[in-house]
Write a protein that holds these residues in place. Structure first.
Motif, PDB file in Angstrom:
ATOM      1  N   CYS A  15       0.825  -1.203   0.000  1.00 56.19           N
ATOM      2  CA  CYS A  15       0.000   0.000   0.000  1.00 56.19           C
ATOM      3  C   CYS A  15       0.858   1.251   0.000  1.00 56.19           C
ATOM      4  O   CYS A  15       2.059   1.190   0.207  1.00 56.19           O
ATOM      5  CB  CYS A  15      -0.891   0.015   1.244  1.00 56.19           C
ATOM      6  N   ALA A  16       0.215   2.375  -0.204  1.00 54.23           N
ATOM      7  CA  ALA A  16       0.926   3.656  -0.174  1.00 54.23           C
ATOM      8  C   ALA A  16       0.951   4.194   1.252  1.00 54.23           C
ATOM      9  O   ALA A  16       0.428   5.252   1.553  1.00 54.23           O
ATOM     10  CB  ALA A  16       0.259   4.645  -1.115  1.00 54.23           C
ATOM     11  N   TYR A  17       1.553   3.402   2.150  1.00 57.50           N
ATOM     12  CA  TYR A  17       1.693   3.772   3.547  1.00 57.50           C
ATOM     13  C   TYR A  17       3.165   3.716   3.939  1.00 57.50           C
ATOM     14  O   TYR A  17       3.899   2.862   3.459  1.00 57.50           O
ATOM     15  CB  TYR A  17       0.944   2.799   4.471  1.00 57.50           C
ATOM     16  N   VAL A  18       3.557   4.591   4.846  1.00 56.60           N
ATOM     17  CA  VAL A  18       4.862   4.507   5.479  1.00 56.60           C
ATOM     18  C   VAL A  18       4.605   3.918   6.864  1.00 56.60           C
ATOM     19  O   VAL A  18       3.727   4.387   7.592  1.00 56.60           O
ATOM     20  CB  VAL A  18       5.538   5.892   5.570  1.00 56.60           C
ATOM     21  N   VAL A  19       5.366   2.864   7.195  1.00 58.83           N
ATOM     22  CA  VAL A  19       5.175   2.132   8.443  1.00 58.83           C
ATOM     23  C   VAL A  19       6.543   1.862   9.068  1.00 58.83           C
ATOM     24  O   VAL A  19       7.565   1.964   8.379  1.00 58.83           O
ATOM     25  CB  VAL A  19       4.437   0.794   8.199  1.00 58.83           C
ATOM     26  N   ILE A  45       2.408   5.302   9.775  1.00 62.44           N
ATOM     27  CA  ILE A  45       3.005   6.584  10.124  1.00 62.44           C
ATOM     28  C   ILE A  45       2.422   7.654   9.214  1.00 62.44           C
ATOM     29  O   ILE A  45       2.133   8.763   9.626  1.00 62.44           O
ATOM     30  CB  ILE A  45       4.538   6.528   9.996  1.00 62.44           C
ATOM     31  N   CYS A  46       2.243   7.267   7.953  1.00 63.86           N
ATOM     32  CA  CYS A  46       1.748   8.216   6.957  1.00 63.86           C
ATOM     33  C   CYS A  46       1.039   7.446   5.852  1.00 63.86           C
ATOM     34  O   CYS A  46       1.548   6.436   5.376  1.00 63.86           O
ATOM     35  CB  CYS A  46       2.923   9.001   6.385  1.00 63.86           C
ATOM     36  N   ALA A  47      -0.128   7.919   5.453  1.00 64.28           N
ATOM     37  CA  ALA A  47      -0.841   7.351   4.316  1.00 64.28           C
ATOM     38  C   ALA A  47      -0.751   8.356   3.175  1.00 64.28           C
ATOM     39  O   ALA A  47      -1.093   9.524   3.341  1.00 64.28           O
ATOM     40  CB  ALA A  47      -2.297   7.089   4.670  1.00 64.28           C
ATOM     41  N   LEU A  48      -0.257   7.895   2.037  1.00 62.85           N
ATOM     42  CA  LEU A  48      -0.119   8.783   0.884  1.00 62.85           C
ATOM     43  C   LEU A  48      -1.309   8.630  -0.041  1.00 62.85           C
ATOM     44  O   LEU A  48      -1.965   7.586  -0.081  1.00 62.85           O
ATOM     45  CB  LEU A  48       1.164   8.456   0.122  1.00 62.85           C
ATOM     46  N   ALA A  62       8.040   7.775  -4.864  1.00 56.46           N
ATOM     47  CA  ALA A  62       9.139   8.679  -4.513  1.00 56.46           C
ATOM     48  C   ALA A  62       8.807   9.468  -3.249  1.00 56.46           C
ATOM     49  O   ALA A  62       9.657   9.636  -2.369  1.00 56.46           O
ATOM     50  CB  ALA A  62       9.448   9.620  -5.675  1.00 56.46           C
ATOM     51  N   ASN A  63       7.582   9.942  -3.135  1.00 52.93           N
ATOM     52  CA  ASN A  63       7.160  10.662  -1.937  1.00 52.93           C
ATOM     53  C   ASN A  63       7.220   9.752  -0.712  1.00 52.93           C
ATOM     54  O   ASN A  63       7.681  10.161   0.356  1.00 52.93           O
ATOM     55  CB  ASN A  63       5.745  11.217  -2.107  1.00 52.93           C
ATOM     56  N   ALA A  64       6.770   8.512  -0.876  1.00 55.64           N
ATOM     57  CA  ALA A  64       6.792   7.562   0.234  1.00 55.64           C
ATOM     58  C   ALA A  64       8.223   7.275   0.672  1.00 55.64           C
ATOM     59  O   ALA A  64       8.508   7.216   1.877  1.00 55.64           O
ATOM     60  CB  ALA A  64       6.082   6.270  -0.166  1.00 55.64           C
ATOM     61  N   ARG A  65       9.138   7.104  -0.293  1.00 55.85           N
ATOM     62  CA  ARG A  65      10.539   6.853   0.058  1.00 55.85           C
ATOM     63  C   ARG A  65      11.130   8.042   0.814  1.00 55.85           C
ATOM     64  O   ARG A  65      11.870   7.861   1.783  1.00 55.85           O
ATOM     65  CB  ARG A  65      11.377   6.561  -1.192  1.00 55.85           C
ATOM     66  N   LEU A  66      10.803   9.237   0.393  1.00 53.18           N
ATOM     67  CA  LEU A  66      11.320  10.436   1.060  1.00 53.18           C
ATOM     68  C   LEU A  66      10.821  10.510   2.501  1.00 53.18           C
ATOM     69  O   LEU A  66      11.597  10.755   3.423  1.00 53.18           O
ATOM     70  CB  LEU A  66      10.900  11.693   0.290  1.00 53.18           C
ATOM     71  N   ILE A  67       9.541  10.251   2.710  1.00 53.82           N
ATOM     72  CA  ILE A  67       8.989  10.275   4.065  1.00 53.82           C
ATOM     73  C   ILE A  67       9.595   9.156   4.904  1.00 53.82           C
ATOM     74  O   ILE A  67       9.965   9.364   6.063  1.00 53.82           O
ATOM     75  CB  ILE A  67       7.452  10.181   4.019  1.00 53.82           C
ATOM     76  N   ALA A  68       9.732   7.961   4.321  1.00 59.62           N
ATOM     77  CA  ALA A  68      10.290   6.823   5.057  1.00 59.62           C
ATOM     78  C   ALA A  68      11.732   7.074   5.477  1.00 59.62           C
ATOM     79  O   ALA A  68      12.204   6.534   6.476  1.00 59.62           O
ATOM     80  CB  ALA A  68      10.195   5.549   4.221  1.00 59.62           C
ATOM     81  N   LYS A 108      18.187   5.734   0.333  1.00 57.64           N
ATOM     82  CA  LYS A 108      16.823   5.362   0.699  1.00 57.64           C
ATOM     83  C   LYS A 108      15.821   6.275   0.016  1.00 57.64           C
ATOM     84  O   LYS A 108      14.790   5.828  -0.475  1.00 57.64           O
ATOM     85  CB  LYS A 108      16.646   5.410   2.216  1.00 57.64           C
ATOM     86  N   VAL A 109      16.132   7.557  -0.048  1.00 56.02           N
ATOM     87  CA  VAL A 109      15.238   8.520  -0.696  1.00 56.02           C
ATOM     88  C   VAL A 109      15.154   8.277  -2.198  1.00 56.02           C
ATOM     89  O   VAL A 109      14.078   8.274  -2.792  1.00 56.02           O
ATOM     90  CB  VAL A 109      15.661   9.972  -0.410  1.00 56.02           C
TER      91      VAL A 109
END
Length: 114
Positions: A15-19, A45-48, A62-68, A108-109
Motif C-alpha cells: 500500500c501507499a503507507y509509510v510504516v 506513520i503516513c498514508a499517501l 518517490a514521496n513515500a521513500r522520502l517520508i520513510a 533510501k530517498v
C-alpha cells in the motif's frame, strides 16, 4: 525532540503507507482490540494519496521513500551538525561515519543502492 515514531521506517510492500520497517509485511487495517491491533497490524506513520490523474505511481513511491527516510535524514543532519561543532580537531573517522549515514539516507530517498 523525539516526539515522532522511532525509525527506521519503510514503505509498506502493498500500500501507499509509510510504516515502521518491522511492520512492512503486516496487514493494513486494524481491529477493535487495541492489544491485537498493535501486535498484528501495521502501524501507519503516513498514508499517501493513491496514484490518480494528478499523481503518477512513480511520484507516489518517490514521496513515500522520502517520508520513510525521515529518521535517517534527521540522524545524518544531526551527525553533520555534531561534526561541525567539533571541526577544530578534524576527526576524519567521524566525518566518514557521517558521510556513510548521509549516503544511506540519500540512497533510501532515491531508491538507489548506497
Amino acid at each position: 525532540m523525539n516526539a515522532h515514531t522511532p525509525g527506521p521506517w519503510a514503505v509498506h510492500e502493498q500500500c501507499a503507507y509509510v510504516v515502521p520497517t518491522a511492520h512492512v509485511k503486516r496487514p493494513i487495517g486494524g481491529s477493535s482490540n487495541r492489544t491485537r491491533d498493535l501486535a498484528e497490524y501495521a502501524q501507519e506513520i503516513c498514508a499517501l494519496q493513491w496514484p490518480d490523474r494528478h499523481r503518477q505511481k512513480a511520484e507516489v513511491k518517490a514521496n513515500a521513500r522520502l517520508i520513510a527516510a525521515a529518521p535517517e535524514l534527521l540522524a545524518a543532519l544531526q551527525a553533520i551538525a555534531d561534526i561541525e561543532d567539533q571541526m577544530v580537531g578534524y576527526d576524519w573517522v567521524e566525518i566518514g561515519e557521517a558521510r556513510e549515514i548521509a549516503n544511506a539516507a540519500i540512497a533510501k530517498v532515491t531508491g538507489e543502492p548506497s
